[in-house]
Design a protein around this motif. Structure first.
Motif, mmCIF file in Angstrom:
data_model
loop_
_atom_site.group_PDB
_atom_site.id
_atom_site.type_symbol
_atom_site.label_atom_id
_atom_site.label_comp_id
_atom_site.label_asym_id
_atom_site.label_seq_id
_atom_site.Cartn_x
_atom_site.Cartn_y
_atom_site.Cartn_z
ATOM 1 N N HIS A 163 -18.593 -19.469 7.694
ATOM 2 C CA HIS A 163 -19.454 -20.636 7.441
ATOM 3 C C HIS A 163 -19.610 -21.485 8.707
ATOM 4 N N GLU A 164 -20.834 -21.900 8.958
ATOM 5 C CA GLU A 164 -21.129 -22.816 10.060
ATOM 6 C C GLU A 164 -21.750 -24.112 9.558
ATOM 7 N N ARG A 165 -22.384 -24.048 8.387
ATOM 8 C CA ARG A 165 -23.035 -25.230 7.804
ATOM 9 C C ARG A 165 -22.136 -25.765 6.689
ATOM 10 N N ILE A 166 -21.326 -26.766 7.042
ATOM 11 C CA ILE A 166 -20.294 -27.281 6.134
ATOM 12 C C ILE A 166 -20.581 -28.746 5.818
ATOM 13 N N GLY A 167 -20.690 -29.085 4.549
ATOM 14 C CA GLY A 167 -20.924 -30.461 4.118
ATOM 15 C C GLY A 167 -19.699 -31.044 3.428
ATOM 16 N N VAL A 168 -19.777 -32.336 3.139
ATOM 17 C CA VAL A 168 -18.652 -33.054 2.520
ATOM 18 C C VAL A 168 -19.168 -33.976 1.427
ATOM 19 N N LEU A 169 -18.520 -33.937 0.275
ATOM 20 C CA LEU A 169 -18.765 -34.921 -0.785
ATOM 21 C C LEU A 169 -17.545 -35.819 -0.813
ATOM 22 N N ARG A 223 -11.773 -41.329 2.987
ATOM 23 C CA ARG A 223 -12.247 -41.505 4.364
ATOM 24 C C ARG A 223 -11.478 -40.588 5.320
ATOM 25 N N ASP A 224 -10.150 -40.526 5.179
ATOM 26 C CA ASP A 224 -9.359 -39.709 6.094
ATOM 27 C C ASP A 224 -9.625 -38.221 5.893
ATOM 28 N N ARG A 225 -9.861 -37.800 4.653
ATOM 29 C CA ARG A 225 -10.189 -36.388 4.417
ATOM 30 C C ARG A 225 -11.538 -36.046 5.030
ATOM 31 N N GLU A 226 -12.501 -36.940 4.865
ATOM 32 C CA GLU A 226 -13.813 -36.735 5.484
ATOM 33 C C GLU A 226 -13.688 -36.683 6.996
ATOM 34 N N ASP A 227 -12.953 -37.630 7.566
ATOM 35 C CA ASP A 227 -12.815 -37.687 9.019
ATOM 36 C C ASP A 227 -12.054 -36.479 9.552
ATOM 37 N N GLY A 228 -11.128 -35.951 8.745
ATOM 38 C CA GLY A 228 -10.421 -34.745 9.158
ATOM 39 C C GLY A 228 -11.368 -33.570 9.330
ATOM 40 N N VAL A 229 -12.361 -33.471 8.442
ATOM 41 C CA VAL A 229 -13.375 -32.421 8.559
ATOM 42 C C VAL A 229 -14.239 -32.657 9.797
ATOM 43 N N ARG A 230 -14.666 -33.901 9.990
ATOM 44 C CA ARG A 230 -15.487 -34.217 11.163
ATOM 45 C C ARG A 230 -14.760 -33.817 12.454
ATOM 46 N N GLU A 231 -13.474 -34.183 12.558
ATOM 47 C CA GLU A 231 -12.711 -33.877 13.765
ATOM 48 C C GLU A 231 -12.552 -32.370 13.954
ATOM 49 N N ILE A 273 -23.384 -34.991 4.395
ATOM 50 C CA ILE A 273 -22.221 -35.781 3.986
ATOM 51 C C ILE A 273 -22.699 -36.906 3.074
ATOM 52 N N LYS A 274 -22.251 -36.907 1.844
ATOM 53 C CA LYS A 274 -22.617 -37.932 0.864
ATOM 54 C C LYS A 274 -21.355 -38.575 0.320
ATOM 55 N N ARG A 275 -21.481 -39.860 0.024
ATOM 56 C CA ARG A 275 -20.356 -40.605 -0.549
ATOM 57 C C ARG A 275 -20.768 -41.135 -1.913
ATOM 58 N N THR A 276 -19.842 -41.083 -2.856
ATOM 59 C CA THR A 276 -20.177 -41.435 -4.231
ATOM 60 C C THR A 276 -18.964 -41.992 -4.954
ATOM 61 N N SER A 277 -19.214 -42.587 -6.116
ATOM 62 C CA SER A 277 -18.132 -43.060 -6.972
ATOM 63 C C SER A 277 -17.516 -41.879 -7.701
#
Length: 334
Positions: free
Chosen positions: A175-181, A191-199, A213-217
């Motif tokens: 995979h090269e196209r990786i998104g985050v919910l 936030r830290d899990r998302e940032d871990g993926v970004r890094e 990358i989308k953020r939701t309740s």
């Protein structure tokens, strides 16, 4: 009514030792405390909490603050906390997060006259509820989140490391196209899990696409809508990392609505290793956090702070995470 004297006679110990064991006094050995607690349960002993509070100036009650019990991991956390608190001789009072709209009146219990301490399983950055509890002198421990605006004990998993685990696994599958919910940025664990993926992506020279990358309740309907927005992109990701298993279930729902097959058309990774993730018709690949051990650690730290009047310096305990490989990741079809 069974009294502590009855328990003492039953186990052949002094009433003083039994009383100390029942209130979790550190001078009593764990073996003796377990004997006393077992005898108390066998005899049906119920402590007179009002009288005990007058003597000790403690309620022997701990407030556990949660936000959304619909998430499957919350049931495990609450059960684990209640079991450990019972072992330590404390009652649990479940409280909806006063920072959530509609529950502001819950701040009435954030006082040492009501509870001996607070365990926050839900807390945003700069949480007014956490700050109020600490200002009122109530011992506080944060579980599975952090808040730099206050100085208190923190117990959490290595959320940033999860990003490296997930990205490494997905890249190995091609995979090269990786998104985050993810959660809103004021929730430290999401936030830290998302940032871990970004890094992890940047370390590999891979693209971080904001539209992926989308953020939701934590509401299921909101999470499904957010997932659909990502998956409807003209060039959609081939894999999604969800910072909670409940989000991953929302992605599975969204994929079904859009006619996408998991994992043939879309790979999905969650976080929590909740019980539903292990069901045979789900078999979600997910990040495991040792939530039961973390819950016990949080209780022990809070009880220590309560019973030593908070004399130790606050510390942060970080538990390692591992990846549970199951059936929702495959090579990208496009």
């Amino acid at each position: 009514m069974v009294t502590s004297n009855d328990v003492a006679r039953h186990v052949g110990l002094s009433q003083t030792t039994v009383s100390r064991a029942l209130r979790g006094d550190a001078s009593v050995t764990p073996k003796t405390r377990d004997r006393v607690l077992a005898a108390a349960r066998e005899l049906g002993y119920v402590p007179h909490s009002a009288a005990r509070t007058l003597v000790t100036r403690r309620s022997r009650a701990v407030g556990v603050v949660v936000a959304d019990l619909s998430s499957p991991i919350y049931a495990v956390i609450v059960e684990s906390l209640q079991g450990r608190l019972d072992e330590r001789g404390y009652r649990m009072i479940l409280i909806r997060d006063p920072d959530e709209p509609g529950f502001e009146n819950a701040t009435d219990v954030l006082t040492s006259a009501t509870v001996d301490g607070m365990l926050f399983v839900s807390a945003r950055d700069n949480s007014a509820a956490v700050q109020l509890a600490t200002e009122r002198g109530v011992p506080v421990v944060l579980l599975s989140r952090d808040d730099s605006s206050v100085t208190t004990d923190v117990v959490l998993s290595d959320d940033r490391a999860a990003g490296e685990l997930v990205v490494s696994h997905l890249v190995d599958w091609g995979h090269e196209r990786i998104g985050v919910l993810s959660t809103p940025r004021d929730r430290s664990n999401g936030r830290d899990r998302e940032d871990g993926v970004r890094e992890a992506l940047r370390r590999r020279g891979m693209q971080v696409r904001e539209e992926w990358i989308k953020r939701t309740s934590f509401g299921h309907a909101d999470a499904v809508r957010a997932a659909c927005e990502i998956l409807r992109e003209p060039e959609a990701p081939t894999a999604l990392f969800c910072v909670a298993d409940s989000f991953a279930f929302a992605v599975l729902d969204a994929a079904h609505q859009l006619g996408l097959r998991v994992p043939d058309d879309l790979s999905v990774v969650g976080f929590d290793d909740s019980e539903p993730s292990r069901w045979s018709f789900v078999r979600l690949t997910t990040v495991h956090q040792p939530i039961r051990e973390m819950s016990c650690e949080a209780v022990d730290r809070l009880v220590s702070r309560i019973e030593t009047s908070g004399t130790h310096q606050p510390t942060t305990r970080v538990f390692p995470v591992t990846l549970r490989e199951r059936a929702t990741v495959a090579r990208p079809a496009r």
